[in-house]
Design a protein around this motif. Sequence first.
Motif, mmCIF file in Angstrom:
data_model
loop_
_atom_site.group_PDB
_atom_site.id
_atom_site.type_symbol
_atom_site.label_atom_id
_atom_site.label_comp_id
_atom_site.label_asym_id
_atom_site.label_seq_id
_atom_site.Cartn_x
_atom_site.Cartn_y
_atom_site.Cartn_z
ATOM 1 N N LYS A 23 0.840 -1.197 0.000
ATOM 2 C CA LYS A 23 0.000 0.000 0.000
ATOM 3 C C LYS A 23 0.877 1.250 0.000
ATOM 4 O O LYS A 23 1.997 1.221 0.513
ATOM 5 C CB LYS A 23 -0.887 0.016 1.251
ATOM 6 N N LEU A 24 0.324 2.334 -0.539
ATOM 7 C CA LEU A 24 0.996 3.636 -0.463
ATOM 8 C C LEU A 24 0.276 4.440 0.624
ATOM 9 O O LEU A 24 -0.847 4.915 0.416
ATOM 10 C CB LEU A 24 0.936 4.363 -1.810
ATOM 11 N N ILE A 25 0.922 4.535 1.777
ATOM 12 C CA ILE A 25 0.330 5.244 2.917
ATOM 13 C C ILE A 25 1.172 6.467 3.216
ATOM 14 O O ILE A 25 2.388 6.369 3.415
ATOM 15 C CB ILE A 25 0.212 4.308 4.131
ATOM 16 N N LEU A 26 0.522 7.620 3.224
ATOM 17 C CA LEU A 26 1.223 8.888 3.481
ATOM 18 C C LEU A 26 0.447 9.661 4.535
ATOM 19 O O LEU A 26 -0.748 9.967 4.333
ATOM 20 C CB LEU A 26 1.336 9.704 2.185
ATOM 21 N N GLY A 27 1.085 9.936 5.641
ATOM 22 C CA GLY A 27 0.416 10.652 6.729
ATOM 23 C C GLY A 27 -0.817 9.916 7.232
ATOM 24 O O GLY A 27 -1.787 10.530 7.666
ATOM 25 N N GLY A 28 -0.768 8.586 7.155
ATOM 26 C CA GLY A 28 -1.880 7.773 7.652
ATOM 27 C C GLY A 28 -3.007 7.583 6.647
ATOM 28 O O GLY A 28 -3.989 6.892 6.934
ATOM 29 N N ILE A 29 -2.880 8.166 5.463
ATOM 30 C CA ILE A 29 -3.921 8.063 4.430
ATOM 31 C C ILE A 29 -3.454 7.107 3.333
ATOM 32 O O ILE A 29 -2.341 7.254 2.809
ATOM 33 C CB ILE A 29 -4.219 9.454 3.809
ATOM 34 N N GLU A 30 -4.305 6.156 2.977
ATOM 35 C CA GLU A 30 -3.976 5.255 1.874
ATOM 36 C C GLU A 30 -4.309 5.936 0.551
ATOM 37 O O GLU A 30 -5.462 6.286 0.293
ATOM 38 C CB GLU A 30 -4.730 3.932 2.005
ATOM 39 N N VAL A 31 -3.285 6.146 -0.267
ATOM 40 C CA VAL A 31 -3.453 6.813 -1.560
ATOM 41 C C VAL A 31 -3.572 5.733 -2.639
ATOM 42 O O VAL A 31 -2.718 4.841 -2.708
ATOM 43 C CB VAL A 31 -2.238 7.723 -1.853
ATOM 44 N N PRO A 32 -4.617 5.799 -3.475
ATOM 45 C CA PRO A 32 -4.755 4.797 -4.534
ATOM 46 C C PRO A 32 -3.533 4.813 -5.462
ATOM 47 O O PRO A 32 -3.137 5.878 -5.935
ATOM 48 C CB PRO A 32 -6.015 5.241 -5.301
ATOM 49 N N SER A 33 -2.938 3.642 -5.679
ATOM 50 C CA SER A 33 -1.702 3.571 -6.456
ATOM 51 C C SER A 33 -1.466 2.128 -6.889
ATOM 52 O O SER A 33 -1.867 1.200 -6.188
ATOM 53 C CB SER A 33 -0.533 4.034 -5.555
ATOM 54 N N GLU A 34 -0.782 1.948 -8.033
ATOM 55 C CA GLU A 34 -0.458 0.585 -8.510
ATOM 56 C C GLU A 34 0.653 -0.036 -7.674
ATOM 57 O O GLU A 34 0.931 -1.223 -7.793
ATOM 58 C CB GLU A 34 0.062 0.639 -9.957
ATOM 59 N N PHE A 35 1.344 0.782 -6.902
ATOM 60 C CA PHE A 35 2.457 0.272 -6.089
ATOM 61 C C PHE A 35 2.454 0.989 -4.747
ATOM 62 O O PHE A 35 1.749 1.985 -4.557
ATOM 63 C CB PHE A 35 3.791 0.503 -6.810
ATOM 64 N N GLY A 36 3.258 0.465 -3.841
ATOM 65 C CA GLY A 36 3.357 1.091 -2.525
ATOM 66 C C GLY A 36 4.807 1.178 -2.098
ATOM 67 O O GLY A 36 5.698 1.198 -2.936
ATOM 68 N N LEU A 37 5.019 1.222 -0.792
ATOM 69 C CA LEU A 37 6.378 1.365 -0.264
ATOM 70 C C LEU A 37 6.717 0.172 0.613
ATOM 71 O O LEU A 37 5.892 -0.305 1.397
ATOM 72 C CB LEU A 37 6.500 2.670 0.526
ATOM 73 N N GLU A 38 7.963 -0.271 0.445
ATOM 74 C CA GLU A 38 8.481 -1.413 1.185
ATOM 75 C C GLU A 38 8.916 -0.933 2.572
ATOM 76 O O GLU A 38 9.434 0.182 2.708
ATOM 77 C CB GLU A 38 9.729 -1.877 0.434
ATOM 78 N N GLY A 39 8.734 -1.777 3.588
ATOM 79 C CA GLY A 39 9.191 -1.405 4.926
ATOM 80 C C GLY A 39 8.673 -2.379 5.952
ATOM 81 O O GLY A 39 7.756 -3.157 5.674
ATOM 82 N N HIS A 40 9.277 -2.322 7.140
ATOM 83 C CA HIS A 40 8.870 -3.226 8.219
ATOM 84 C C HIS A 40 7.487 -2.834 8.730
ATOM 85 O O HIS A 40 6.628 -3.685 8.958
ATOM 86 C CB HIS A 40 9.914 -3.141 9.343
ATOM 87 N N SER A 41 7.278 -1.528 8.904
ATOM 88 C CA SER A 41 5.976 -1.001 9.342
ATOM 89 C C SER A 41 5.110 -0.811 8.100
ATOM 90 O O SER A 41 5.330 -1.450 7.081
ATOM 91 C CB SER A 41 6.192 0.337 10.047
ATOM 92 N N ASP A 42 4.153 0.117 8.179
ATOM 93 C CA ASP A 42 3.347 0.427 6.991
ATOM 94 C C ASP A 42 4.118 1.281 5.983
ATOM 95 O O ASP A 42 3.572 1.667 4.956
ATOM 96 C CB ASP A 42 2.019 1.092 7.401
ATOM 97 N N ALA A 43 5.384 1.616 6.299
ATOM 98 C CA ALA A 43 6.291 2.340 5.392
ATOM 99 C C ALA A 43 5.788 3.745 5.045
ATOM 100 O O ALA A 43 6.016 4.240 3.946
ATOM 101 C CB ALA A 43 6.564 1.523 4.131
ATOM 102 N N ASP A 44 5.124 4.365 6.002
ATOM 103 C CA ASP A 44 4.599 5.726 5.809
ATOM 104 C C ASP A 44 5.759 6.718 5.921
ATOM 105 O O ASP A 44 6.083 7.233 7.001
ATOM 106 C CB ASP A 44 3.522 5.986 6.872
#
Length: 163
Positions: A23-44
């Motif tokens: 998922k692409l999560i920025l500032g706690g908001i899920e932004v619709p996207s074909e890809f997201g960010l890698e990370g241990h947490s939600d990668a925000d």
Amino acid sequence: MSEVRPLRIGQGWDVHRIATGRKLILGGIEVPSEFGLEGHSDADVLSHAITDAILGAVALGDIGMHFPDTDPRWKGADSLVFLRHVCGLASEAGYRIVNVDSTVILERPKLKDFRLAIRESLAGCMGLPPDCVSVKFKTAERVGPVGEGRSAEAQAVVLLERI
Ligand code: C5P
Ligand code: MG
């Protein structure tokens, strides 16, 4: 803190790899996207930069020190939990946040339609009015790892005042 000052400033920066199936999560908001960010947490990446800026302002280390990415407790964690926690640490140190300014550097998707939702989400988490939380977006003009769509970065500056 050895010397009590009325104001403190902090700066934060973060980077995460882009990955499909995340998922692409920025500032706690899920932004619709074909890809997201890698990370241990939600990668925000944005919440992480702001979290580090607050820790920096009170000289209490960095996000990895408080929330190690080797700790299974933080696997898939909502990064707003980290942000809320460091606001509490700043408050215990005798400071409250005056304002936050931040920038997300990401080639795509376009984020501007999500600006208000992200600002309101971050402001709610930090107990601030939304007009004290600025979120800006930039592409990297197709240059470097961000510009080539391999990563996303965020930068933040925060001002704290003595309670
Ligand atoms: O990076 P650049 O100057 O080309 O960005 C132009 C505009 O596009 C900015 O106003 C910014 O808010 C917006 N933008 C966006 N989403 C991005 C990158 C930039 O909405 N991922
Ligand atoms: Mg991070």
